[in-house]
Design an enzyme around this catalytic site. Structure first.
Site, short mmCIF file in Angstrom:
data_model
loop_
_atom_site.label_atom_id
_atom_site.label_comp_id
_atom_site.label_asym_id
_atom_site.label_seq_id
_atom_site.Cartn_x
_atom_site.Cartn_y
_atom_site.Cartn_z
N VAL A 229 20.50 -31.87 20.27
CA VAL A 229 19.43 -32.41 19.43
C VAL A 229 18.15 -32.63 20.21
O VAL A 229 18.16 -32.77 21.44
CB VAL A 229 19.84 -33.75 18.77
N HIS A 230 17.05 -32.65 19.50
CA HIS A 230 15.74 -32.98 20.05
C HIS A 230 15.77 -34.40 20.60
O HIS A 230 16.46 -35.27 20.06
CB HIS A 230 14.69 -32.85 18.94
#
Length: 341
Positions: A229-230
């Protein structure tokens, strides 16, 4: 005081501001006036039971700072994805290449293109502006959706899922998309992300590789971000994991961010919340008050917030002030759904 409420027509400017600040990768918040106005209109119709096709409802919420009189965040629930337009994802699984004769046994990861989440309810469009990423605001934005689901469970699917923003840099460059772009596309990640956000999914799907992709053939950079994920999405991911959401191998077709899911009956906040009878008292009487995430039991007038209240578990009563009740759009003796933080 932050209140979660259904979006209204007058919230357009604030919604556009959130879309602009959200940056790349949040597909469901494109900076497109026509689409954002349609989303507002569709949400209003959804809350009032006026959509043309049952199951296509989208319940869109804003987080409003009542002191600043400013919208500071958004979140939404799509009742069922893929009913009017395909909803695609990759599934990460394994194949075996084996030969006894040559004593070779290789287990290889592959990405398979599909629409397995069709009909499932999606948590989406979650964004909290930077200056408000503190205290209980993030938890409130995330958990308020489950309080609505607890009250109106029949409006949602058995499977609840969320696509988490994948890895990309400050310019919107995704290592996973870079590999796809070099081999199958001629457009930038930001453009593909935008096209998907405005509903042009068929154009993208036409160009996607339909056969399984052998992960070991991807660039090392692309392989490294599959299911990751970011950095700005890590807090949201942790909150959902605490609720019981898990990754079953599904990832986004553009940035390879993970999709996580949970059976609606197993969502922790949904199971642990309870409805108590409200009793109005003066603030001076709230001697042993504690902070709870609370919501009223209404639908189109849904309100949720973190408020300081007292609870009597034996009497099944909750004690709050008239001022708090005004913000929550609740009358004395009505039910208040409460959840321990």
């Amino acid at each position: 005081m932050i209140i979660i409420r259904p979006i209204e027509i007058t919230d357009y400017d604030a919604l556009m501001k959130c879309a602009e600040e959200s940056g790349y990768g949040l597909t469901s918040l494109p900076t497109n006036e026509e689409l954002l106005r349609k989303r507002i209109d569709h949400s209003i119709k959804s809350f009032n039971g006026q959509v043309d096709i049952p199951g296509t409802e989208c319940y869109f919420f804003v987080a409003e700072d009542c002191d600043e009189k400013e919208v500071v965040g958004t979140t939404a629930i799509e009742r069922a994805v893929g009913l009017t337009a395909p909803f695609y994802s990759y599934h990460l699984n394994k194949v075996v290449h084996s030969s006894r004769e040559f004593n070779v046994h290789n287990v290889i990861d592959v990405l398979t293109f599909g629409s397995d989440y069709t009909g499932s309810s999606e948590l989406c469009s979650t964004f909290l502006r930077e200056n408000w990423r503190r205290g209980y605001n993030g938890k409130l934005l995330s958990k308020s959706r489950f309080l609505l689901m607890a009250q109106f469970k029949d409006k949602f699917s058995k499977t609840i899922f969320a696509e988490m923003r994948g890895v990309s840099d400050e310019y919107g460059n995704s290592p996973f998309w870079k590999w796809l772009q070099e081999n199958f596309f001629s457009i930038e990640f930001s453009q593909a992300d935008y096209l998907t956000g405005i509903g042009s999914k068929d154009i993208i799907a036409d160009l996607m590789p339909k056969l399984p992709i052998y992960v070991n053939l991807l660039s090392k950079e692309a392989q490294a971000v599959i299911g990751k994920v970011h950095k700005d999405t890590v807090p949201a991911l942790k909150l959902l994991e605490q609720e019981g959401f898990v990754n079953r191998g599904y990832v986004d077709i553009f940035d390879a961010g993970p999709s996580i899911e949970c059976d609606i009956d197993n969502i922790k906040s949904l199971r642990n919340s309870q409805v108590l009878k409200t009793v109005f008292v003066d603030n001076s009487d709230l001697m042993e008050k504690k902070s709870y995430i609370c919501s009223n039991t209404k639908f189109s007038e849904f309100r949720a917030s973190v408020i300081d209240i007292m609870i009597d578990e034996i009497k099944q009563e909750v004690y709050m002030t008239k001022e708090q009740a005004k913000y929550m759009k609740i009358k004395e003796s009505e039910g208040l759904r409460v959840l321990s933080i």
